[in-house]
Design a protein around this motif. Structure first.
Motif, PDB file in Angstrom:
ATOM      1  N   GLY A   1      -3.344   7.183  -8.053  1.00  0.00           N
ATOM      2  CA  GLY A   1      -2.030   7.366  -7.453  1.00  0.00           C
ATOM      3  C   GLY A   1      -1.309   6.070  -7.137  1.00  0.00           C
TER       4      GLY A   1
ATOM      5  N   TRP B   1       2.665   5.539  -5.921  1.00  0.00           N
ATOM      6  CA  TRP B   1       2.797   5.171  -4.511  1.00  0.00           C
ATOM      7  C   TRP B   1       3.558   3.852  -4.359  1.00  0.00           C
TER       8      TRP B   1
ATOM      9  N   PRO C   1      -0.955   8.018   1.027  1.00  0.00           N
ATOM     10  CA  PRO C   1      -1.195   9.461   0.836  1.00  0.00           C
ATOM     11  C   PRO C   1      -2.579   9.847   1.351  1.00  0.00           C
ATOM     12  N   ASP C   2      -2.707  11.076   1.830  1.00  0.00           N
ATOM     13  CA  ASP C   2      -3.983  11.505   2.417  1.00  0.00           C
ATOM     14  C   ASP C   2      -4.896  12.203   1.421  1.00  0.00           C
ATOM     15  N   ASP C   3      -4.575  12.101   0.132  1.00  0.00           N
ATOM     16  CA  ASP C   3      -5.400  12.759  -0.870  1.00  0.00           C
ATOM     17  C   ASP C   3      -6.443  11.835  -1.499  1.00  0.00           C
ATOM     18  N   GLY C   4      -6.539  10.601  -0.999  1.00  0.00           N
ATOM     19  CA  GLY C   4      -7.535   9.671  -1.502  1.00  0.00           C
ATOM     20  C   GLY C   4      -7.222   9.059  -2.849  1.00  0.00           C
ATOM     21  N   SER C   5      -5.999   9.225  -3.334  1.00  0.00           N
ATOM     22  CA  SER C   5      -5.648   8.728  -4.674  1.00  0.00           C
ATOM     23  C   SER C   5      -5.282   7.253  -4.694  1.00  0.00           C
TER      24      SER C   5
ATOM     25  N   GLU D   1      -6.143   3.358  -2.793  1.00  0.00           N
ATOM     26  CA  GLU D   1      -6.950   2.531  -1.893  1.00  0.00           C
ATOM     27  C   GLU D   1      -6.272   1.184  -1.717  1.00  0.00           C
TER      28      GLU D   1
END
Length: 369
Positions: free
Chosen positions: A59, A63, A125-129, A131
């Protein structure tokens, strides 16, 4: 110090001490020599004090496209990346590098690292996509700059770093000496130059091979005071001085890096569009000041035709051009006036001239060549 890392201001010969003065002091001629070494040959400085981040994950591209106002660079390329808040004001000024495979390297102001990390995490984002990894002292750096910097780099790596093979704003992993490094062709000096990043255990080795290779080219160490003099010749602003959350990107002269036409609805986009259409209220300008023995340091009044119309954000003596320079903000409506400017220094109003083009390499031929 910068986060525990010593940052040289200038390199004093034996027997010379740094003495505080509101006027020019003991460092003046020695900073001039450091500047001359960069402009005429090659200089080397420490850049570990910058904040460094790795941003990765499937992501990450989407992002970053919404977090930053710039257009994302292609793989193995870099760009200047403004970051805005919801009001369209500048809250970040980064170099953004695309390393491929959804991995990006970001460098920015060390003093703002904690602030920027809060913003990154707040918008993550809170979907871990995605870091985000701040490197702190886990990544350190050196920079070489000047017309002979390419010759120095070419002699310590097997990579092709010729002008056509390694162009301005390229970035590439390569060995420098025996050390794995990440090298970007960019320099805040506004000259031909390179930023070289490595893990701490390799820095002394990299420094050693660069000093050895640079000896025949007259390589000289330079500090942050010389860097300030060099960037002033290019009209380059700095974080927390020219670039702050009270200014918009078009006021700060960063509009060319704001990609209003990109599809992503980045943070602050609507406000940035409004600023471009309406013009904002202020404009960043550069002045050459007729001084005696003192230069601006910041917050001095900018006068126009006998009235205070703005304020200095930073400045100093541009040794390479032998003039005193001030940068600051004035109202948009009078920002292009040719005559009538004065800047107050130590209670005395000194005449000033608007400097529209950079004093050094106005067409960026050295920097891009």
């Amino acid at each position: 110090e910068a986060y525990g890392l010593e940052q040289p201001l200038w390199f004093a010969p034996d027997g010379v001490k740094d003495e505080f003065s509101w006027r020019r002091s003991t460092d003046f001629e020695h900073v001039a020599a450091e500047v001359r070494a960069v402009r005429e040959g090659v200089g080397l400085m420490e850049i570990s004090g910058f904040a460094k981040y790795s941003i990765s994950g499937v992501g990450a591209p989407a992002w970053l496209d919404e977090l930053l106002a710039c257009r994302l660079p292609e793989e193995d390329r870099m760009t200047l990346a403004p970051m805005l808040n919801s009001k369209g004001k500048l809250i970040g000024d980064f170099s953004l590098a695309n390393l491929g495979d959804n991995e990006y390297f970001v460098a920015g102001a060390g003093v703002a690292e904690a602030y920027h990390m809060r913003w990154f995490l707040q918008n993550l984002p809170d979907d871990g996509s995605v870091e985000v990894m701040p490197h702190g002292a886990g990544i350190v750096g050196l920079s070489i700059a000047g017309p002979k910097s390419r010759q120095v780099l070419a002699s310590v790596t097997s990579e092709d770093v010729s002008a056509n093979a390694f162009t301005f704003m390229d970035i590439r992993e390569m060995d420098v000496g025996m050390a794995p490094c990440l090298v970007g062709r960019v320099s805040y000096t506004g000259d031909l130059g390179y930023e070289i990043w490595m893990e701490p255990e390799y820095q002394r080795h990299v420094l050693g091979v660069l000093l050895a290779a640079g000896a025949e080219h007259g390589l000289r160490l330079f500090g942050s005071r010389a860097l300030n003099a060099l960037r002033l010749e290019k009209n380059f602003g700095s974080w927390a001085r020219e670039y702050r959350p009270i200014y918009g990107p078009y006021e700060a002269g960063m509009g060319r890096f704001v990609a209003l036409k990109k599809q992503a609805d980045f943070i602050g986009k609507s406000a940035a569009m409004a600023e471009k259409e309406q013009g904002g209220t202020m404009r960043l300008r550069t002045f050459v000041v007729d001084v005696k023995d003192a230069d601006v340091i910041g917050d001095e009044a900018i006068w126009l035709n006998g009235e205070v119309r703005g304020w200095v954000t930073s400045g100093g003596y541009a040794h390479g051009s032998s003039v005193s320079v001030a940068m600051g903000y004035v109202p948009w409506g009078c920002a292009n006036e040719d005559d009538g400017w004065e800047i107050e220094i130590l209670g005395e109003r000194r005449s000033a001239k608007l400097q529209v083009e950079p004093l050094f390499d106005p067409k960026a031929e050295r920097m891009r060549g």
